[in-house]
Design a protein around this motif. Sequence first.
Motif, PDB file in Angstrom:
ATOM      1  N   ALA A  28       1.144   3.745  -2.557  1.00 50.62           N
ATOM      2  CA  ALA A  28       0.297   5.378  -1.820  1.00 50.62           C
ATOM      3  C   ALA A  28       1.388   6.674  -3.160  1.00 50.62           C
ATOM      4  N   ILE A  75      -7.864  -1.000  -6.628  1.00 52.23           N
ATOM      5  CA  ILE A  75      -8.105  -2.084  -6.023  1.00 52.23           C
ATOM      6  C   ILE A  75      -8.641  -2.658  -6.831  1.00 52.23           C
ATOM      7  N   VAL A  91      -5.919   4.985  -4.641  1.00 56.17           N
ATOM      8  CA  VAL A  91      -5.233   3.431  -4.932  1.00 56.17           C
ATOM      9  C   VAL A  91      -6.313   3.027  -5.921  1.00 56.17           C
ATOM     10  N   MET A 127      -0.761   2.147   7.500  1.00 56.93           N
ATOM     11  CA  MET A 127       0.172   1.381   7.156  1.00 56.93           C
ATOM     12  C   MET A 127       1.434   1.284   7.752  1.00 56.93           C
ATOM     13  N   LEU A 181      -9.929  -1.134   5.830  1.00 63.97           N
ATOM     14  CA  LEU A 181      -9.377  -1.514   6.277  1.00 63.97           C
ATOM     15  C   LEU A 181      -9.623  -1.869   7.383  1.00 63.97           C
ATOM     16  N   TRP A 226       0.691  -1.431   0.088  1.00 61.78           N
ATOM     17  CA  TRP A 226       0.160   0.299  -0.057  1.00 61.78           C
ATOM     18  C   TRP A 226       0.870   1.262   0.029  1.00 61.78           C
ATOM     19  N   ARG A 227       1.670   1.126   0.920  1.00 60.62           N
ATOM     20  CA  ARG A 227       2.875   2.275   1.323  1.00 60.62           C
ATOM     21  C   ARG A 227       3.370   2.893  -0.536  1.00 60.62           C
ATOM     22  N   LEU A 276      -2.411  -3.409  -6.441  1.00 65.57           N
ATOM     23  CA  LEU A 276      -2.966  -1.940  -5.635  1.00 65.57           C
ATOM     24  C   LEU A 276      -2.279  -1.497  -7.150  1.00 65.57           C
ATOM     25  N   SER A 324      -4.503   5.967   5.528  1.00 63.66           N
ATOM     26  CA  SER A 324      -4.590   4.876   5.234  1.00 63.66           C
ATOM     27  C   SER A 324      -2.644   4.611   5.439  1.00 63.66           C
TER      28      SER A 324
END
Length: 177
Positions: free
Chosen positions: A28, A46, A44, A102, A143, A24-25, A55, A98
């Motif tokens: 992003a 998905i 993002v 994360m 999440l 995720w990071r 992602l 987010s």
Amino acid sequence: TMTAATTTPTEALTFRGRPFALAWRSVAIAWSKDKARPVLDHSVAIEVFDHGIRLISTDSYVLLHSWVPTDEYQGEAPTLDEMPTGGTFIAQDSYGRSIGLMAHVLNLTSEDDAPPIDVVLTVGEMEDDGSTFVGMERSCATLAVSDQEVLRLPLVEGEFPQWRGLLGGFSPRFNLS
């Protein structure tokens, strides 16, 4: 066409916390900060597959994508010519919450003897809190981190850029390994 499907909820997908947070990071980093393009603004995409998610994020100059298998899946990531089986959803995080969540997951899982942490992803209608009119409920990506923290990100309706063709013919000039 990759549009945000706001009427079909997904089943809850469970991921190991550390790989999910890293993925995720990592994508992003590329999200756009342009409010004039809501599909890309702090968003993002998905893509839901049978055994994981891909992602994707872009600011129109940089495009990053990452595969995250579900907790029990040990196989390979789908190839670029495989389309998602469970739909594509565009989650928007206007405030960057987010990324902080994360980072928290990564911190909790940084030690070798750290207890396992799961991230559960669901996509569907937000719970009705009485503040919306019937038929105008908002859809979100949720999440949930080991039943301790829950973050709901609104879904954006629209078309995500057709990115597969851009990467299909890509071959790196340098071998970084």
